[in-house]
Design an enzyme around this catalytic site. Structure first.
Site, PDB file in Angstrom:
ATOM      1  CB  SER A 257      -0.978   0.061   1.175  1.00 31.37           C
ATOM      2  OG  SER A 257      -1.897  -1.001   1.126  1.00 31.37           O
ATOM      3  CB  SER A 295      -1.036  -1.971  -3.448  1.00 30.53           C
ATOM      4  OG  SER A 295      -0.422  -0.806  -2.954  1.00 30.53           O
ATOM      5  CG  ASP A 297      -2.050   1.940  -4.393  1.00 32.93           C
ATOM      6  OD1 ASP A 297      -1.419   1.505  -3.416  1.00 32.93           O
ATOM      7  OD2 ASP A 297      -1.983   1.428  -5.530  1.00 32.93           O
TER       8      ASP A 297
END
Length: 387
Positions: A257, A295, A297
């Site tokens: 992340s 991830s 984001d």
């Protein structure tokens, strides 16, 4: 020995990307940091202790808390125009439903690890209750973002307490700030190298005015083969010494992340702040990532212009005849230089997080190597990027 300027070294003397000669587009501010914004303050609480095998609740601990105060300690409760964007939603950032509703942000921003969001949320509220009791009489919706540090850190051990969030906020100061394995970035990894906290800024001329766009990242994303620096795909040449992506118990390549915070003193509308946040992805892409399903984001941008506007606390009595907010803002057709500034500052902030770092060993002997400066410089020199 002459000290390096703030654009090339952190306060503790760790080198930043420019110290290696890496070129970047745009003109940085004096500190080349998000703290080039007047009044903005950043604070860290770093937790590093224990070694050996993982025993949940006992360590090893490689984590912490980062606090960002857009208007500084004295500006809490004074809203900033704000907007948030999710590039990939495998993550958490609290308080964003209210930002989406009102286009404003008036509390400290905290960043930590995935399983410590609750503790930091509680700590932020406790801090406001202590220092701004009148503000706390209404409701408090703190912004807390997270990235996963479970490869190096005992993430299930509840090591981050509300008191650590309080200390991070209390530690917030203007001026040059540390990068790398500090605060919430302590246990983070980026492109399977040691990652963490990184920052940069750009100056945007606007007629007779000069505005600053500052970026801060908690970088914990990307797969090694993707890493690109100054346009050169260096990750392919630095594929060895990659325990994070080769050991069986590690997370999938590219997981982790990234939280990105963008601030500017240019007067903007909330929707324009959201447009700035959307350009964070452009800066990340310049470092090679294509964005992983694993991830989270999440990007938040704010403007400290239009001070005193956008308040949405309880009102008293009937409105006066002239009780209207007024917003001064950069015309939409003039936004392109600010978009470019975001992409350029984010790119450099990520590289700074990698350069200002050292190898770390954490839980169960898990190891993340630092980006090798000498090999990187040799690769960039071979490609003619640096002399």
């Amino acid at each position: 020995m002459t000290a390096r300027p703030a654009s090339e070294a952190t306060p503790s003397g760790k080198p930043r990307a420019r110290a290696l000669g890496i070129p970047f587009a745009g003109t940085p501010g004096a500190l080349n940091a998000i703290t080039d914004l007047p009044g903005l303050a950043v604070g860290y609480e770093t937790l590093i202790h224990g070694d050996g095998a993982l025993r949940t609740g006992h360590g090893p601990v490689r984590t912490g808390v980062t606090a960002i105060l857009p208007r500084g300690r004295d500006g809490v409760g004074n809203p900033c125009a704000a907007g948030m964007v999710s590039l990939n939603g495998n993550g958490e950032m609290t308080g964003t439903a209210w930002i989406e509703e009102t286009g404003s942000l008036d509390l400290p921003i905290l960043i930590t690890n995935t399983h410590s969001v609750g503790a930091c949320h509680t700590g932020a509220i406790e801090w406001v209750v202590r220092h701004y009791p009148k503000l706390a009489e209404a409701w408090l919706l703190p912004v807390v973002g997270e990235t996963w540090d479970g490869y190096l850190n005992d993430i299930n051990g509840a090591h981050v307490k509300p008191a650590h969030a309080l200390r991070a906020i209390d530690a917030a100061r203007p001026g040059a700030i540390e990068e790398g394995s500090v605060g919430g970035g302590t246990g983070m990894n980026c492109y399977a190298f040691k990652g963490g906290c990184g920052t940069a800024s750009r100056v945007v001329p606007y007629g007779p005015h000069r505005y600053t766009v500052g970026a801060f990242v908690q970088a914990n994303f990307g797969s090694r083969h993707e890493l690109t620096i100054a346009g050169v795909p260096v990750g392919r040449e630095l594929a060895d010494d990659n325990p994070m992506e080769t050991r069986r118990q590690a997370a999938p390549a590219g997981a982790g992340s990234v939280i990105a915070i963008v601030g500017t003193d240019a007067p903007l509308l909330p929707a324009q702040c959201k447009a700035l946040a959307r350009r964070v992805g452009m800066g990340l892409a310049r470092t090679g990532t294509t964005g992983s399903h694993f991830s989270g984001d999440l990007f938040l941008a704010f403007s400290t212009g239009n001070e005193g506007a956008l308040k949405s606390r309880f009102s008293e009595g009937e409105p006066a005849k002239d009780e209207f907010d007024q917003l001064r803002f950069v015309p939409w057709g003039r936004m392109d230089p600010f978009y470019a500034a975001v992409a350029h500052a984010i790119e450099e902030a990520v590289v700074n997080a990698l350069v200002a770092n050292a190898t770390m060993i954490g839980r169960d002997g898990h190891r993340t190597p630092a980006l090798p400066h000498d090999r990187l410089v040799a690769l960039l020199r071979k490609r003619g990027v640096i002399s």
